[in-house]
Design an enzyme around this catalytic site. Structure first.
Site, PDB file in Angstrom:
ATOM      1  N   ASP A  13       0.810  -1.245  -0.097  1.00  0.00           N
ATOM      2  CA  ASP A  13      -0.012  -0.023   0.015  1.00  0.00           C
ATOM      3  C   ASP A  13       1.068   1.175  -0.069  1.00  0.00           C
ATOM      4  OD1 ASP A  13      -2.406  -1.603  -0.085  1.00  0.00           O
ATOM      5  OD2 ASP A  13      -2.256  -1.637   2.316  1.00  0.00           O
ATOM      6  N   LYS A  35       0.536  -8.076  -2.386  1.00  0.00           N
ATOM      7  CA  LYS A  35      -0.738  -7.528  -2.363  1.00  0.00           C
ATOM      8  C   LYS A  35      -0.743  -6.099  -3.172  1.00  0.00           C
ATOM      9  CE  LYS A  35      -3.734  -6.302   0.824  1.00  0.00           C
ATOM     10  NZ  LYS A  35      -4.443  -5.259   0.101  1.00  0.00           N
ATOM     11  N   ASP A  62      -5.612  -6.842  -5.374  1.00  0.00           N
ATOM     12  CA  ASP A  62      -6.752  -6.904  -4.285  1.00  0.00           C
ATOM     13  C   ASP A  62      -7.840  -5.492  -4.795  1.00  0.00           C
ATOM     14  OD1 ASP A  62      -8.302  -6.684  -2.073  1.00  0.00           O
ATOM     15  OD2 ASP A  62      -6.746  -5.569  -0.936  1.00  0.00           O
ATOM     16  N   LEU A  63      -8.421  -5.785  -5.873  1.00  0.00           N
ATOM     17  CA  LEU A  63      -9.405  -4.793  -6.348  1.00  0.00           C
ATOM     18  C   LEU A  63     -10.678  -4.914  -5.894  1.00  0.00           C
ATOM     19  CD1 LEU A  63      -7.794  -4.131  -9.895  1.00  0.00           C
ATOM     20  CD2 LEU A  63      -7.309  -2.908  -7.707  1.00  0.00           C
ATOM     21  N   LYS A  64     -10.962  -5.946  -5.146  1.00  0.00           N
ATOM     22  CA  LYS A  64     -12.252  -6.151  -4.434  1.00  0.00           C
ATOM     23  C   LYS A  64     -13.414  -6.111  -5.415  1.00  0.00           C
ATOM     24  CE  LYS A  64     -10.836  -5.192   0.086  1.00  0.00           C
ATOM     25  NZ  LYS A  64      -9.402  -4.634  -0.035  1.00  0.00           N
ATOM     26  N   PHE A  65     -13.680  -6.869  -6.757  1.00  0.00           N
ATOM     27  CA  PHE A  65     -14.581  -6.619  -7.642  1.00  0.00           C
ATOM     28  C   PHE A  65     -16.145  -6.604  -7.170  1.00  0.00           C
ATOM     29  CE2 PHE A  65     -11.052  -8.400 -10.457  1.00  0.00           C
ATOM     30  CZ  PHE A  65     -10.643  -7.202 -10.955  1.00  0.00           C
ATOM     31  N   ASP A  67     -19.906  -5.547  -8.923  1.00  0.00           N
ATOM     32  CA  ASP A  67     -20.553  -5.102 -10.095  1.00  0.00           C
ATOM     33  C   ASP A  67     -21.509  -5.945 -10.390  1.00  0.00           C
ATOM     34  OD1 ASP A  67     -21.068  -3.172 -12.230  1.00  0.00           O
ATOM     35  OD2 ASP A  67     -18.947  -2.392 -11.778  1.00  0.00           O
ATOM     36  N   PRO A  69     -23.008  -9.012 -12.990  1.00  0.00           N
ATOM     37  CA  PRO A  69     -22.073 -10.234 -13.069  1.00  0.00           C
ATOM     38  C   PRO A  69     -21.435 -10.102 -14.475  1.00  0.00           C
ATOM     39  CG  PRO A  69     -24.258 -10.743 -12.306  1.00  0.00           C
ATOM     40  CD  PRO A  69     -24.201  -9.524 -12.446  1.00  0.00           C
ATOM     41  N   THR A 126     -12.379  -5.981   7.596  1.00  0.00           N
ATOM     42  CA  THR A 126     -12.067  -5.943   9.269  1.00  0.00           C
ATOM     43  C   THR A 126     -12.127  -4.525   9.795  1.00  0.00           C
ATOM     44  OG1 THR A 126      -9.732  -5.744   8.281  1.00  0.00           O
ATOM     45  CG2 THR A 126     -10.399  -7.806   8.967  1.00  0.00           C
ATOM     46  N   GLN A 185      -7.205  -0.642  12.268  1.00  0.00           N
ATOM     47  CA  GLN A 185      -7.832  -2.057  12.392  1.00  0.00           C
ATOM     48  C   GLN A 185      -8.447  -2.301  13.822  1.00  0.00           C
ATOM     49  OE1 GLN A 185      -8.177  -3.922   9.875  1.00  0.00           O
ATOM     50  NE2 GLN A 185      -6.431  -3.878   8.564  1.00  0.00           N
ATOM     51  N   GLY A 205       0.422  -5.102   6.397  1.00  0.00           N
ATOM     52  CA  GLY A 205       0.991  -4.063   5.452  1.00  0.00           C
ATOM     53  C   GLY A 205       1.754  -2.967   6.484  1.00  0.00           C
ATOM     54  N   ARG A 206       1.085  -2.181   7.344  1.00  0.00           N
ATOM     55  CA  ARG A 206       1.917  -1.258   8.257  1.00  0.00           C
ATOM     56  C   ARG A 206       2.928  -1.738   9.096  1.00  0.00           C
ATOM     57  NH1 ARG A 206      -3.538   1.898   8.763  1.00  0.00           N
ATOM     58  NH2 ARG A 206      -4.207  -0.056   8.619  1.00  0.00           N
TER      59      ARG A 206
HETATM   60  O1  C5P Z   1      -1.541  -1.840   6.873  1.00  0.00           O
HETATM   61  P1  C5P Z   1      -2.353  -3.136   7.459  1.00  0.00           P
HETATM   62  O2  C5P Z   1      -1.724  -4.405   7.677  1.00  0.00           O
HETATM   63  O3  C5P Z   1      -3.706  -2.771   8.318  1.00  0.00           O
HETATM   64  O4  C5P Z   1      -2.944  -3.360   5.922  1.00  0.00           O
HETATM   65  C1  C5P Z   1      -4.044  -4.476   5.583  1.00  0.00           C
HETATM   66  C2  C5P Z   1      -4.242  -4.640   4.328  1.00  0.00           C
HETATM   67  O5  C5P Z   1      -5.357  -5.540   4.193  1.00  0.00           O
HETATM   68  C3  C5P Z   1      -4.818  -3.474   3.668  1.00  0.00           C
HETATM   69  O6  C5P Z   1      -4.345  -3.547   2.300  1.00  0.00           O
HETATM   70  C4  C5P Z   1      -6.105  -3.369   3.616  1.00  0.00           C
HETATM   71  O7  C5P Z   1      -6.976  -2.834   2.555  1.00  0.00           O
HETATM   72  C5  C5P Z   1      -6.349  -4.994   3.530  1.00  0.00           C
HETATM   73  N1  C5P Z   1      -7.641  -5.624   4.184  1.00  0.00           N
HETATM   74  C6  C5P Z   1      -8.131  -5.288   5.372  1.00  0.00           C
HETATM   75  N2  C5P Z   1      -9.489  -6.188   5.333  1.00  0.00           N
HETATM   76  C7  C5P Z   1     -10.176  -6.764   4.677  1.00  0.00           C
HETATM   77  C8  C5P Z   1      -9.521  -6.864   3.227  1.00  0.00           C
HETATM   78  C9  C5P Z   1      -8.320  -6.385   2.891  1.00  0.00           C
HETATM   79  O8  C5P Z   1      -7.726  -4.755   6.065  1.00  0.00           O
HETATM   80  N3  C5P Z   1     -11.205  -7.538   4.833  1.00  0.00           N
END
Ligand code: C5P
Length: 232
Positions: A13, A35, A62-65, A67, A69, A126, A185, A205-206
């Protein structure tokens, strides 16, 4: 080259290609998939995905489609043609939408002579509250559509694993090692808890990206996960 026995998916990210390539270089030996989400894909596009693939890493697009079908089917075809290893759709988009994605991806993979990518369904993000019943109902719908697994918080992973059996991928974001900040989160879990609850892969991520030493942070997270067989 990617670690082939890792369960760690690193969320790239970051705003630019340069930053993504730098982070990939720092962490690649510990990472199973990178990702690529909407921010990076919107700024850097498919060429960056190809570059990461060409460097030997797995990519989770991870574009979470979500729309109609037909539109999601076309996006699934494009994601498959791009060569990603995983991509996701929203389970709340419905059975028909998920079926269309599975079918389109399978057809494109067959046409190209490659293995189809794993399709994951987003149950509930989440960052918002949910009930186990809601998550299980969405997971059931995803499986009925032929989707390979779900993205869910570590807290629901246990119930999903118990109800869906072993042949269903569970990918859990919201991972926070005890030594890292929670950020935005809500329902966080440590890497050990996520794996113990049945996750196949964790998304981080972070805690890695913002660490002073991303390489060291990735290694500690790998060490914190119990060794186990990696899903095929
Ligand atoms: O930085 P962090 O560890 O919080 O990153 C979590 C990643 O997971 C982010 O890219 C976030 O968009 C993704 N994500 C999420 N919850 C979901 C699906 C994806 O936090 N249910």
């Amino acid at each position: 080259m990617a670690a082939n026995n890792s369960r760690l998916i690193l969320a790239l990210d970051v705003p630019t290609r340069a930053r993504a390539i730098e982070l990939a270089g720092q962490t690649g030996e510990y990472v199973s998939h990178f990702k690529v989400g909407s921010r990076l894909f919107t700024s850097e596009g498919p060429s960056l995905v190809r570059e990461i693939k060409d460097a030997g890493y797995g990519v989770f697009l991870d574009l979470k489609f979500h729309d109609i079908p037909n539109t999601v089917a076309e996006a699934a075809t494009a994601a498959t043609a791009l060569g990603v290893d995983m991509f996701d759709v929203h389970a709340s988009g419905g059975l028909d939408m998920m079926e269309a994605a599975v079918e389109a991806s399978r057809e494109e993979a067959e046409r190209m002579g490659i293995a189809p990518p794993k399709i994951l369904a987003i149950t509930v993000l989440t960052s918002r509250p949910s009930t186990v019943e809601e998550v299980l109902a969405l997971a059931e719908r995803a499986r009925a559509a032929g989707v390979h697994g779900v993205v869910s918080s570590a807290w629901e992973a246990k119930a999903i694993r118990e109800n869906m059996g072993t042949d269903f991928l569970i990918v859990t974001p919201g991972i926070r090692p005890a030594w890292s900040a929670k950020n935005d989160q809500r329902r966080v879990a440590t890497p050990e808890v996520a794996i113990a609850n049945g996750a196949d892969y964790i998304v981080v991520g972070r805690p890695i990206r913002n660490a002073e030493d991303p390489t060291g942070a990735a290694k500690i997270i790998i060490d914190e996960m119990a060794p186990a067989e990696v899903p095929q």
